[in-house]
Design an enzyme around this catalytic site. Structure first.
Site, mmCIF file in Angstrom:
data_model
loop_
_atom_site.group_PDB
_atom_site.id
_atom_site.type_symbol
_atom_site.label_atom_id
_atom_site.label_comp_id
_atom_site.label_asym_id
_atom_site.label_seq_id
_atom_site.Cartn_x
_atom_site.Cartn_y
_atom_site.Cartn_z
ATOM 1 C CG ASP A 13 6.289 2.274 3.596
ATOM 2 O OD1 ASP A 13 5.320 1.541 3.845
ATOM 3 O OD2 ASP A 13 6.878 2.293 2.498
ATOM 4 C CE LYS A 16 -0.587 6.190 4.643
ATOM 5 N NZ LYS A 16 0.662 6.226 3.892
ATOM 6 N N GLY A 40 0.712 -1.011 3.131
ATOM 7 C CA GLY A 40 1.093 -1.844 4.263
ATOM 8 C C GLY A 40 1.138 -0.982 5.493
ATOM 9 C CG HIS A 41 -1.812 1.015 7.310
ATOM 10 N ND1 HIS A 41 -1.133 2.178 7.066
ATOM 11 C CD2 HIS A 41 -3.027 1.162 6.751
ATOM 12 C CE1 HIS A 41 -1.920 2.994 6.382
ATOM 13 N NE2 HIS A 41 -3.072 2.391 6.174
ATOM 14 C CD GLN A 223 -0.824 3.281 -2.135
ATOM 15 O OE1 GLN A 223 -1.884 3.759 -2.451
ATOM 16 N NE2 GLN A 223 -0.741 2.081 -1.594
HETATM 17 P P1 IMP Z 1 1.988 0.109 -7.242
HETATM 18 O O1 IMP Z 1 1.199 0.957 -6.296
HETATM 19 O O2 IMP Z 1 2.043 -1.348 -6.849
HETATM 20 O O3 IMP Z 1 1.593 0.288 -8.665
HETATM 21 O O4 IMP Z 1 3.517 0.597 -7.162
HETATM 22 C C1 IMP Z 1 3.906 1.856 -7.655
HETATM 23 C C2 IMP Z 1 4.966 2.484 -6.760
HETATM 24 O O5 IMP Z 1 4.382 2.857 -5.525
HETATM 25 C C3 IMP Z 1 6.139 1.559 -6.408
HETATM 26 O O6 IMP Z 1 7.297 2.340 -6.291
HETATM 27 C C4 IMP Z 1 5.740 1.023 -5.045
HETATM 28 O O7 IMP Z 1 6.860 0.587 -4.305
HETATM 29 C C5 IMP Z 1 5.093 2.247 -4.445
HETATM 30 N N1 IMP Z 1 4.106 1.934 -3.399
HETATM 31 C C6 IMP Z 1 2.852 1.477 -3.577
HETATM 32 N N2 IMP Z 1 2.230 1.342 -2.400
HETATM 33 C C7 IMP Z 1 3.084 1.743 -1.461
HETATM 34 C C8 IMP Z 1 2.995 1.870 -0.025
HETATM 35 O O8 IMP Z 1 1.973 1.604 0.610
HETATM 36 N N3 IMP Z 1 4.111 2.328 0.611
HETATM 37 C C9 IMP Z 1 5.239 2.663 -0.068
HETATM 38 N N4 IMP Z 1 5.353 2.574 -1.400
HETATM 39 C C10 IMP Z 1 4.293 2.120 -2.088
HETATM 40 MG MG MG Z 2 3.520 0.803 4.048
#
Ligand code: IMP
Ligand code: MG
Length: 428
Positions: A13, A16, A40-41, A223
């Site tokens: 977040d 990007k 999430g972009h 991520q």
């Molecule tokens: P997962 O990717 O759903 O397995 O989540 C694992 C961890 O990564 C959690 O803390 C999520 O909140 C975090 N996470 C996954 N994708 C994102 C992203 O795009 N932005 C911020 N945090 C993320």
């Molecule tokens: Mg995001």
């Protein structure tokens, strides 16, 4: 033959989407190489806000070919609903290409994600619940389903049978859920086969050929560094390699083809989900950052945890990714403060660490050591050159740059698409 990697430097977040959008005008291909619809972009174009989860944000830029690489995990329902939503808003999505080696997220892995989180109790990761972790686990366990399996029904059946043999025992005996039948999974997946077929290609071949021809390819990481399964704050991480190395494995392009590594970093820090966050604020300052920066998850709507800029994290990201350029985003969110703290060291039980400790326990017990930089009150959202920034905002950028291990080439000063200050070109 420029290959450019774009990654998040913190916990995701960082903005990007905006950096990709900026680069997107000069690139021919945008490749998503890791993660899935956990991302999430948010991209704001002409007053319109687009929230993308699975699709690479290059899909919004005319003339760019968006590619979903082999390193991605794909939820077909989400893929086609995002495509439909964009098409309904007049966006041409016909150039999208999907790797035949990408793994599929079957609905049973969404179930698995939720039940395993519940069973972790206090040790929950706070996942997005989209089935990401279980699908990568299946990939490593070699019981995953790939895009190409959709086109060989006997193989798909065998693979689903193999996967369910284990899953159903777990679901029924451990998690107290109903068993899933092979046929319901096959029905769910095969319903998409005809629509998937025209998207599928040997994307590694496609990208290597493109680089051979001199095309510009942007590898867009989902991520971020601190959520990387190897280099992040394990186990509070996602299940893929979100760092620059993942661009190669997740797309089938060799490391020598990467010319630039751009990391996006926010002028403060946020995190969603659980895990250590040394500069986290639990007071009115944190609340102010959350409101001023609209720090709520694009994917889950969760309020993000907020804190100050952590130079140890920045330098760590610079090192792990081999960062050549930083994009510093959301500087405008810091406007209106007397002093702005920047974390320059950690205090771990009385001993001072200048670099991110190698021991996760030390990170959990660290207390931030701050340097205080003078703030500014002027609205900076219309500044378009570094010199137009108030002197203290310039000084903040320069100070942070010195602490962070690579030059800051772009500064974000507002939500609008053009609210940026470009100091150096990101394109080689
Ligand atoms: P997962 O990717 O759903 O397995 O989540 C694992 C961890 O990564 C959690 O803390 C999520 O909140 C975090 N996470 C996954 N994708 C994102 C992203 O795009 N932005 C911020 N945090 C993320
Ligand atoms: Mg995001």
């Amino acid at each position: 033959m420029p290959g450019i990697v774009l990654v998040g430097a913190q916990w995701g977040d960082e903005g990007k989407g905006k950096a990709t959008d900026l680069l997107g005008r000069d690139v021919d291909y945008v490749v998503k190489f890791n993660g899935g619809n956990n991302a999430g972009h948010t991209v704001v174009i002409g007053g319109q806000t687009y929230a993308l989860h699975l699709l690479p944000s290059g899909i919004l830029t005319p003339g760019v070919t968006p590619v979903i690489g082999n390193g991605v995990v794909v939820d077909l329902e989400v893929l086609f609903s995002e495509l439909r939503a964009l098409e309904n808003r007049g966006i041409d999505t016909s150039r999208l290409v999907l790797s035949s080696n990408a793994h599929l997220i079957p609905s049973y892995n969404r179930t698995m994600d939720k039940v395993t989180e519940r069973f972790l109790g206090k040790r929950q990761i706070g996942t997005t619940g989209r089935g990401i972790g279980p699908t990568y686990a299946d990939k490593m366990q070699r019981v995953g389903l790939r895009v190409q399996d959709l086109f060989d029904s006997s193989i798909l059946r065998q693979k689903v049978e193999g996967a369910l043999m284990q899953k159903n025992h777990l679901l029924v005996k451990v998690y107290n859920r109903r068993a899933i039948s092979v046929d319901e999974v096959l029905d769910e997946l095969e319903a998409y086969a005809d629509r998937v077929r025209p998207l599928v290609a040997d994307t590694a071949m496609l990208l290597n050929d493109a680089l051979d021809r001199g095309a510009t390819v942007l590898f867009e990481g989902g991520q971020a560094t601190m959520l990387d399964v190897d280099h992040g704050t394990y186990p509070f991480v996602t299940s893929s390699n979100a760092t620059a190395g993942g661009a190669c494995t997740g797309s089938g392009v060799g490391p020598k083809r990467i010319d630039r590594v751009v990391a996006v970093i926010k002028a403060y820090a946020t995190r969603v989900g659980a895990g250590p966050f040394v500069t986290e604020l639990h007071d009115a300052d944190g609340e102010r950052l959350r409101e001023a920066g609209r720090e709520y998850g694009v994917t889950t709507g969760r309020p993000r945890r907020c804190g100050w800029y952590d130079a140890l994290v920045a330098r760590y990201a610079a090192r792990i990714n081999g960062v050549t350029d930083f994009v510093l985003t959301k500087l405008d969110v810091l406007t209106g403060r007397d002093k702005i703290p920047v974390c320059v060291a950690y205090d771990v039980g009385g001993s001072v660490h200048r670099e991110l400790p190698a021991s996760q326990s030390d990170i959990h017990h660290a207390r931030p050591v701050y340097e205080y930089l003078p703030g500014w009150d002027e609205d900076i959202s219309r500044s378009r050159s570094f010199k137009q920034l108030p002197p203290n905002a310039q000084a903040y950028v320069t100070a942070v740059e010195e602490l962070s291990g690579a030059r800051i080439s772009v500064v974000g000063v507002g939500a609008a698409r053009d609210a940026i200050i470009q100091r150096h070109s990101l394109i080689p």
